[in-house]
Design an enzyme around this catalytic site. Structure first.
Site, PDB file in Angstrom:
ATOM      1  N   HIS A 474     -21.115   3.665  22.013  1.00  0.00           N
ATOM      2  CA  HIS A 474     -21.627   4.276  20.789  1.00  0.00           C
ATOM      3  C   HIS A 474     -20.750   5.495  20.492  1.00  0.00           C
ATOM      4  CE1 HIS A 474     -25.678   2.581  22.436  1.00  0.00           C
ATOM      5  NE2 HIS A 474     -24.970   1.634  21.836  1.00  0.00           N
TER       6      HIS A 474
HETATM    7  C1  LIG Z   1     -21.319  -4.335  23.476  1.00  0.00           C
HETATM    8  C2  LIG Z   1     -21.958  -3.496  22.417  1.00  0.00           C
HETATM    9  C3  LIG Z   1     -23.340  -3.502  22.271  1.00  0.00           C
HETATM   10  C4  LIG Z   1     -23.958  -2.711  21.287  1.00  0.00           C
HETATM   11  N1  LIG Z   1     -25.311  -2.757  21.164  1.00  0.00           N
HETATM   12  C5  LIG Z   1     -25.925  -1.970  20.251  1.00  0.00           C
HETATM   13  C6  LIG Z   1     -27.338  -1.992  20.102  1.00  0.00           C
HETATM   14  O1  LIG Z   1     -28.045  -2.763  20.749  1.00  0.00           O
HETATM   15  N2  LIG Z   1     -27.891  -1.149  19.200  1.00  0.00           N
HETATM   16  C7  LIG Z   1     -27.154  -0.287  18.456  1.00  0.00           C
HETATM   17  O2  LIG Z   1     -27.721   0.472  17.686  1.00  0.00           O
HETATM   18  N3  LIG Z   1     -25.797  -0.268  18.552  1.00  0.00           N
HETATM   19  C8  LIG Z   1     -25.176  -1.089  19.439  1.00  0.00           C
HETATM   20  N4  LIG Z   1     -23.797  -1.072  19.533  1.00  0.00           N
HETATM   21  C9  LIG Z   1     -23.038  -0.181  18.659  1.00  0.00           C
HETATM   22  C10 LIG Z   1     -22.870  -0.760  17.250  1.00  0.00           C
HETATM   23  O3  LIG Z   1     -22.162  -1.968  17.321  1.00  0.00           O
HETATM   24  C11 LIG Z   1     -22.144   0.243  16.385  1.00  0.00           C
HETATM   25  O4  LIG Z   1     -22.883   1.441  16.365  1.00  0.00           O
HETATM   26  C12 LIG Z   1     -21.969  -0.199  14.933  1.00  0.00           C
HETATM   27  O5  LIG Z   1     -21.349  -1.443  14.829  1.00  0.00           O
HETATM   28  C13 LIG Z   1     -21.150   0.856  14.198  1.00  0.00           C
HETATM   29  O6  LIG Z   1     -21.063   0.511  12.848  1.00  0.00           O
HETATM   30  P1  LIG Z   1     -19.848   1.028  11.938  1.00  0.00           P
HETATM   31  O7  LIG Z   1     -19.962   0.293  10.660  1.00  0.00           O
HETATM   32  O8  LIG Z   1     -19.867   2.487  11.921  1.00  0.00           O
HETATM   33  O9  LIG Z   1     -18.531   0.615  12.745  1.00  0.00           O
HETATM   34  P2  LIG Z   1     -18.006  -0.818  13.195  1.00  0.00           P
HETATM   35  O10 LIG Z   1     -19.121  -1.775  13.297  1.00  0.00           O
HETATM   36  O11 LIG Z   1     -17.177  -0.618  14.394  1.00  0.00           O
HETATM   37  O12 LIG Z   1     -17.107  -1.291  11.981  1.00  0.00           O
HETATM   38  C14 LIG Z   1     -15.969  -0.586  11.614  1.00  0.00           C
HETATM   39  C15 LIG Z   1     -15.019  -1.529  10.902  1.00  0.00           C
HETATM   40  O13 LIG Z   1     -13.946  -0.772  10.384  1.00  0.00           O
HETATM   41  C16 LIG Z   1     -12.756  -1.466  10.560  1.00  0.00           C
HETATM   42  N5  LIG Z   1     -11.613  -0.548  10.590  1.00  0.00           N
HETATM   43  C17 LIG Z   1     -11.241   0.276  11.587  1.00  0.00           C
HETATM   44  N6  LIG Z   1     -10.131   0.943  11.251  1.00  0.00           N
HETATM   45  C18 LIG Z   1      -9.789   0.521  10.018  1.00  0.00           C
HETATM   46  C19 LIG Z   1      -8.727   0.835   9.126  1.00  0.00           C
HETATM   47  N7  LIG Z   1      -7.797   1.741   9.442  1.00  0.00           N
HETATM   48  N8  LIG Z   1      -8.675   0.186   7.933  1.00  0.00           N
HETATM   49  C20 LIG Z   1      -9.611  -0.737   7.589  1.00  0.00           C
HETATM   50  N9  LIG Z   1     -10.640  -1.050   8.407  1.00  0.00           N
HETATM   51  C21 LIG Z   1     -10.731  -0.424   9.594  1.00  0.00           C
HETATM   52  C22 LIG Z   1     -12.946  -2.190  11.873  1.00  0.00           C
HETATM   53  O14 LIG Z   1     -12.061  -3.292  11.942  1.00  0.00           O
HETATM   54  C23 LIG Z   1     -14.407  -2.576  11.817  1.00  0.00           C
HETATM   55  O15 LIG Z   1     -14.582  -3.862  11.301  1.00  0.00           O
HETATM   56  C24 LIG Z   1     -23.173  -1.880  20.471  1.00  0.00           C
HETATM   57  C25 LIG Z   1     -21.782  -1.895  20.595  1.00  0.00           C
HETATM   58  C26 LIG Z   1     -21.174  -2.701  21.547  1.00  0.00           C
HETATM   59  C27 LIG Z   1     -19.697  -2.710  21.668  1.00  0.00           C
END
Ligand SMILES: Cc1cc2nc3c(=O)[nH]c(=O)nc-3n(C[C@H](O)[C@H](O)[C@H](O)COP(=O)(O)OP(=O)(O)OC[C@H]3O[C@@H](n4cnc5c(N)ncnc54)[C@H](O)[C@@H]3O)c2cc1C
Ligand code: SF4
Lengths: 537, 174
Positions: A474
């Protein structure tokens, strides 16, 4: 359409450009596209074919594939380095692609507690958030509705809520009932765990089918992932360009307004996406990296970094757990998610110990197929293998837990000038270490877990303690929110202090992280940011 | 324990080949089973060594499963055919007969002498790694992600099998 036919050129008249198609970016895109704005989303990773999910599940189960193979992570695109005391396995902790890391996540979703927003004034630790639980409460309710959360209002320790969960909770597991007896003896209350997972058919997706492989892939789509909101956003007219990593952000001559995001495409060309408003939703590592990569004459330390806080205060949750054998069947590994937790000790926070929560796992030990396929097993096949599986599968039991980590300036994401990615950009360098406060919190969690295991009569044979703990993946704190531009990167509306049309939707804006999985809070903040952008437009 | 075609279809469902073990799926696979185009005899002979001895009906299970797995996947089909040829060739070399004609003990010995009991599976590796991947682990995967195989070792809903959300709530005596 083959990859060659995809149009990856910029949209001519875009109101909003969003970087990243994980849950944060997808929710913002959906909301703003529904309001009629012209929205374009740039996503670094590919669009995965939903029909491949069973094959990805097989990659997860079969030992010839590494954990990064399931979602094609790793390689020059995802290079990173470590500089801190603790190793941080970044590519196990994220997915790049349409849907983002929720493709891999487990999907347990909680609201932060009121105390999490006031850690400084209550316990003298870190900083208070500039907003409180009250401000987020309506957005939490919206986020639960958007993600589709199965839950029950039976958690006496949870913060106040005004409406029922969208779906009924999953019923407790058989092993929960074993834990319940021990917990009752000890005066520990168990309660349901809300899941972003269909307990019944919902929102056009099926009920959970019980594949048991939720993390890292749900073949049925019963587990929420952000492809849901990407599809909804596209239904409302948003454009999502995959394999289009943002390279840098460019501002106007004044240095106060973002003009364009420069992105690369697979054919090697660079494009400029202009827009009126920009929302960074690339996750807690890549957002600070992108800001640092975008330094200019006016912003010599990186964009939106006049405070010097970009990349700093990196936090994660620490895992604490233990497991062993019971002398009776425990019925594990039928499903891959948790049905009961205890948040009883969550608010027992003081100056020296932080929050923690307890998880009662439904997936202790190895599944039969894991033992069968592993060449590490004693028996190769036949009756001896079946015997070995009967011995190893069946009586395993385990508890987990998450412990909070306070923000510290030295835990941070920087650029590593010596290593570059596939586009020649310096890779993220993770500086991560643990302090005494989280070590004591892990010890406290272990103590409670040991009492429960002991009461249950478990022969404990593994413990994850302060010495062996690892991150829960996280990524929080790296562009934190605040009212003071000298101390924080975004304001309470989630706009950067330094640039008047640049917004951040991410756990990177968390000021403190509590000890609860962050994504429901990310979703709530994303919806709040969308409203603020809407007001601006 | 008797394995049936239905068990094979359940195993296939967990690999995405068949969704729902309905009658349509059954007849659809009937055509494919009619023309087994890998060396099914050798595959069945291997499965008889890998599966617990109390299991019967192995041929039908394997034929149905493999027909589903290899149809429309030429690369996978080629990988498996090639690995089976390795098994048969070693049987001839070491035990003077096609693998399927050897007794259980010699079949077991052939696989072990090949290294398939200990070598990590590798679809692109040397012959033993490919045998482990395309033959040994393929057959073990089919069996231990199916309710039939799972039930033999304590779970009617093993991972990889979409067995619903009631089994996890049931106790061992239910
Ligand atoms: C194994 C695992 C289990 C988890 N379990 C839980 C859970 O049970 N409950 C929970 O609340 N959270 C959990 N999480 C955490 C959760 O997945 C994240 O908090 C959440 O996905 C974050 O959302 P986000 O949209 O901020 O980022 P992300 O989901 O990481 O998405 C970010 C996106 O931005 C893209 N990106 C990055 N850099 C660039 C760039 N320069 N240009 C264009 N695109 C870019 C990436 O490719 C990605 O697709 C878990 C994570 C993991 C790894
Ligand atoms: S158990 Fe997990 S992987 Fe299986 S269908 Fe339910 S949510 Fe999806």
């Amino acid at each position: 359409m083959s990859q060659g036919d995809v149009d990856r050129t910029p949209s001519p008249r875009s109101d909003v450009c969003i970087v990243g198609a994980g849950p944060a970016g997808a929710l913002v895109a959906h909301r703003l596209a529904s309001e009629g704005y012209d929205v374009v989303v740039l996503e670094a990773g590919p669009r995965f074919d939903p029909d491949d999910r069973l094959e990805r599940m097989e990659r997860h189960i079969r030992p010839s594939h590494g954990p990064e193979d399931v979602w094609d992570m790793g390689g020059p695109r995802d290079a990173y380095t470590n500089a801190g005391e603790e190793h941080y396995p970044l590519n196990a902790a994220r997915v790049k692609g349409v849907g983002g890391t929720t493709l891999h996540w487990q999907g347990m979703v909680f609201r932060l507690h009121e105390s999490d927003f006031e850690r400084r004034s209550r316990h003298g630790v870190g900083r208070d958030w500039p907003i409180g639980y009250d401000d987020l409460q309506p957005y939490y309710a919206e986020a639960e509705a958007e993600l589709g959360v199965a839950g029950a209002d039976d958690n006496p320790f949870a913060p106040p809520r005004a409406e029922p969960f969208p779906m009924p909770a999953f019923r407790p597991s058989y092993s929960d009932s074993l834990f319940a007896e021990a917990c009752e003896e000890l005066g520990i209350a168990m309660h349901s765990a809300p899941n972003a997972r269909n307990s019944e058919a919902h929102d056009g997706r099926s009920a959970c089918q019980g594949y048991g492989t939720c993390k890292p892939v749900c073949p049925s789509g019963a587990k929420y992932d952000a492809t849901v909101h990407v599809a909804k956003a596209e239904g409302e007219g948003a454009r999502v360009i995959d394999r289009a990593p943002a390279q840098r952000i460019e501002h106007d001559r004044s240095g106060e307004t973002v003009e364009a995001v420069v992105y690369a495409t697979p054919d090697g060309t660079e494009h400029r996406q202009e827009a009126r408003q920009f929302v960074l939703a690339a996750g807690g590592i890549e957002i600070p990296r992108l800001l640092l990569l975008s330094r200019s004459t006016q912003h010599p330390d990186g964009l939106a970094n006049s405070s010097g806080a970009v990349g700093r205060y990196f936090m994660d949750h620490l895992f604490a757990g233990m497991g062993g054998e019971l002398d009776a069947p425990t019925r594990q590994k039928h499903v891959g998610f948790i049905t009961s937790e205890s948040h009883q000790f969550y608010d027992d926070v003081d100056e020296s110990v932080g929050p923690y929560k307890l998880e009662f796992l439904n997936y202790a030990g190895q599944s039969p197929v894991n033992v069968a396929l592993s060449t590490e097993s004693e028996a190769a096949w036949g009756d001896a293998l079946a015997e070995e599986i009967r011995d190893t599968y069946g009586n395993r039991i385990a508890m987990g837990g998450l412990c909070g980590q306070p923000p510290r300036a030295e835990n941070r994401v920087t650029l590593d000038p010596d290593v570059t990615d596939d586009h020649g950009n310096p890779v993220p360098e993770i500086h991560w270490s643990l302090g005494d406060r989280e070590r004591r919190t892990i010890e406290a969690a272990n103590e409670t877990q040991a009492a429960i295991m002991n009461e249950l009569g478990v022969d404990v044979d593994w413990v994850t303690d302060a010495a062996t703990t690892g991150p829960a993946f996280h990524h929080m704190g790296t562009t934190r929110m605040g009212t003071d531009p000298d101390e924080s990167v975004v304001n309470p509306r989630l706009r950067t202090h330094d640039l008047d049309n640049c917004w951040i939707a991410s756990a990177s804006t968390f000021v403190t992280g509590g000890a609860l999985n962050p994504t429901l809070t990310i979703a709530a903040l994303a919806l709040r940011a969308a409203d603020a952008v809407d007001a601006e437009l | 324990m008797e394995l049936t075609r239905r068990d094979a279809l359940a195993a296939l469902a967990s690999t995405g080949i068949v969704v729902g073990a309905g009658a349509a799926a059954l007849s659809h696979l009937d055509d494919r089973r009619a023309k087994p185009d890998v060396d099914v005899d050798t595959l069945v002979a291997v499965a008889e060594v890998l599966y617990p001895s109390e299991v019967t009906g192995v041929r039908e299970f394997v034929e149905t499963f493999v027909a589903g797995r290899t149809a429309d996947r030429p690369d996978y089909h080629a990988g498996m055919a090639d690995a089976l040829a390795v098994v048969d060739e070693r049987a001839e070399r070491w035990f003077d007969g096609p693998f399927a004609t050897l007794d259980r003990e010699d079949r077991d010995a052939t696989l072990r002498q090949l290294g398939a009991d200990a070598i990590p599976p590798d679809p692109e590796g040397r012959p033993p790694g490919r045998v482990r991947y395309y033959v040994v682990n393929e057959l073990l995967y089919a069996f231990y992600t199916s309710p039939a195989g799972g039930s033999l070792v304590g779970t009617e809903n093993p991972i990889g099998h979409p067995g619903g959300t009631t089994s996890y709530q049931r106790g061992p005596d239910a």
